[in-house]
Scaffold this motif. Structure first.
Motif: not given
Length: 69
Positions: A19-20, A59-60, A12-13, A16-17
């Motif tokens: 995606l950011d 997540l998207s 997840l991390e 997320s990274d």
């Protein structure tokens, strides 16, 4: 898509990274990293980045999956 398997906090991390940092291109970046790992013969990292690619897709996705309480 069936219920996604997310292997843990690290997945997840990292998703997320990406995606950011890459926005809509995060999945492409994960795929490129998987391909690079495969080309280097590193099957564990290949599988890891493919998992991250699937987490990013999950997540998207705006569709609700599973039971809504």
């Amino acid at each position: 898509m069936d219920s996604p398997f997310i292997s843990g906090r690290i997945a997840l991390e990292e998703a997320s990274d990406l995606l950011d940092r890459f926005g809509d291109d995060a999945g492409l970046e994960a795929a490129a990293r998987a391909e690079s790992s495969r080309d280097a013969g590193n099957v564990l990292r290949f599988c890891h980045w493919r998992q991250i690619e699937r987490v990013i897709a999950t997540l998207s996705d705006e569709e609700v999956r599973g039971t809504v309480h």
